[in-house]
Write an enzyme that holds these catalytic residues in place. Sequence first.
Site, PDB file in Angstrom:
ATOM      1  N   ASP A   1       0.915  -1.190   0.176  1.00 60.66           N
ATOM      2  CA  ASP A   1      -0.154  -0.024  -0.073  1.00 60.66           C
ATOM      3  C   ASP A   1       0.867   1.273  -0.041  1.00 60.66           C
ATOM      4  O   ASP A   1       0.719   2.135   0.878  1.00 60.66           O
ATOM      5  CB  ASP A   1      -0.813  -0.110   1.314  1.00 60.66           C
ATOM      6  CG  ASP A   1      -1.820  -1.383   1.343  1.00 60.66           C
ATOM      7  OD1 ASP A   1      -2.089  -1.821   0.274  1.00 60.66           O
ATOM      8  OD2 ASP A   1      -2.216  -1.670   2.473  1.00 60.66           O
TER       9      ASP A   1
ATOM     10  N   GLU B   1     -11.069   0.567  -4.076  1.00 60.48           N
ATOM     11  CA  GLU B   1     -10.505   1.000  -3.068  1.00 60.48           C
ATOM     12  C   GLU B   1      -9.272   1.695  -3.514  1.00 60.48           C
ATOM     13  O   GLU B   1      -8.843   1.936  -4.652  1.00 60.48           O
ATOM     14  CB  GLU B   1     -10.355   0.069  -2.025  1.00 60.48           C
ATOM     15  CG  GLU B   1      -9.011  -1.136  -2.649  1.00 60.48           C
ATOM     16  CD  GLU B   1      -8.965  -2.202  -1.474  1.00 60.48           C
ATOM     17  OE1 GLU B   1      -9.637  -1.978  -0.165  1.00 60.48           O
ATOM     18  OE2 GLU B   1      -8.240  -3.166  -1.818  1.00 60.48           O
TER      19      GLU B   1
END
Length: 444
Positions: A14, A197
């Site tokens: 991430d 997302e």
Amino acid sequence: MPNPILPLWEHIPDGEPRVFGDRVCLYGSHDNPLSGDFCDIRLKVWSAPVDDLNNWTCHGDCFHAQADADHPADVTWYENGMCYAPDVVEKDGKYYLYVYLFYGKGCVAVSDKPEGPFSLISTYQYDEKADLPKDFCNNGVFVDPGVLVDDDGKVYVYCGYEWSYVVQVDPTDMVTVLPGTYQTDIIPKEEPFTFFEACSPRKIGDTYYLIYSPRKGSRLAYATSKSPTGPFEYRGVIVDNGVDYPGGNDHGSICRIGDQWYIFYHRTTNGTVFSRQACAERITILPDGTIPQVEMTSLGFQESLNPFVATPAHHCCVIKGGGMIKYLNPLHTVVAGIRKGSVIGYKYFDFGEDHSNTSMELVMEVRGIGEAGTVRIMLDDDENGLCLGEASFAGDDALLRIKTPCVTGRHALYFVFDDPRKQLSWGGLVNRELIHVEKFVFTK
């Protein structure tokens, strides 16, 4: 550093890259090796000089959702949860960390240094005038906060899981949501956007970019607008780490380091979607603002790999037909799960120029697992490229030596595995794991 760009024992998925001063900092979630879960209770920071991307420094833990043996918890109202997908921005000489705590409230922390440690300011604040949904900051709504400090000082936070939103926060406290600024579906769920997302905003010139993960695949896509609140135009995919590689989720962003733009992303290991590793690719932003899709490579910050220096097998960027990067321990990986028809590939090696040699030798360190098979070395394409040579292996072989013609120039390299033994009608020998690959090198 080639991909993965951090040491084997470290897992930062991430990734949110940010340049502060003369260093680039990489923020992200923190996975554990050999894990069966996403993330853990802490966040860490790594950084490198902008002019030496092969020299990354670990600054240790910067935030904790729960206490561990060496650190107290940085929040007192949250138990049994994990830190997910943070972002950090600078405002007026302070560095603000935004993080989603799994099934908890989103929170903001502050530090005097980009590497932290970060101290909690507050959970996300808002009043009734803000007209927000009741579950705002809870139940997954605050997933993957991405933050933009605009040139006029306004601060925007983009979030979302399966649907996206943006809010504006008070720049004097970096926490309070300003009334009337909540906007949903900033990136639509419908085609061609298919938002899932991983919101990550950037501003380049007068154009606003949102990098995000679409609903299907293992890709990072992007959309652009002339306003921080849209409407956004879908522009395409930047990187797809599911192309010829075991897929998983993806989350990352773009960053200019010196004169070069990069996309940071992650890949999975151990045949799971966990224990994710940080990777990077060079990208180009064209004059019209578009970013041509780049391929997943072995390069990271390198312009090419050196075939005459031993290459650990885990630097592969192609795994097809079975196979995975497998951790034997946090410091040791192999490519395992290799079967009949498996392909592992590397992009790109620079063999240089050589007018004196007619042959080379490839030396491959392997771990025999009691099976037999063959490996074929292919240049530039695993099916239609030039075959450089082939070797058989059996039993507990530890070293394979393959004579090849002399190669010059820049090329992709593929290892194609086969099991030539007769396949029995009742399924014997079918789809057996054949061998583990440790590393390889070319010699002259």
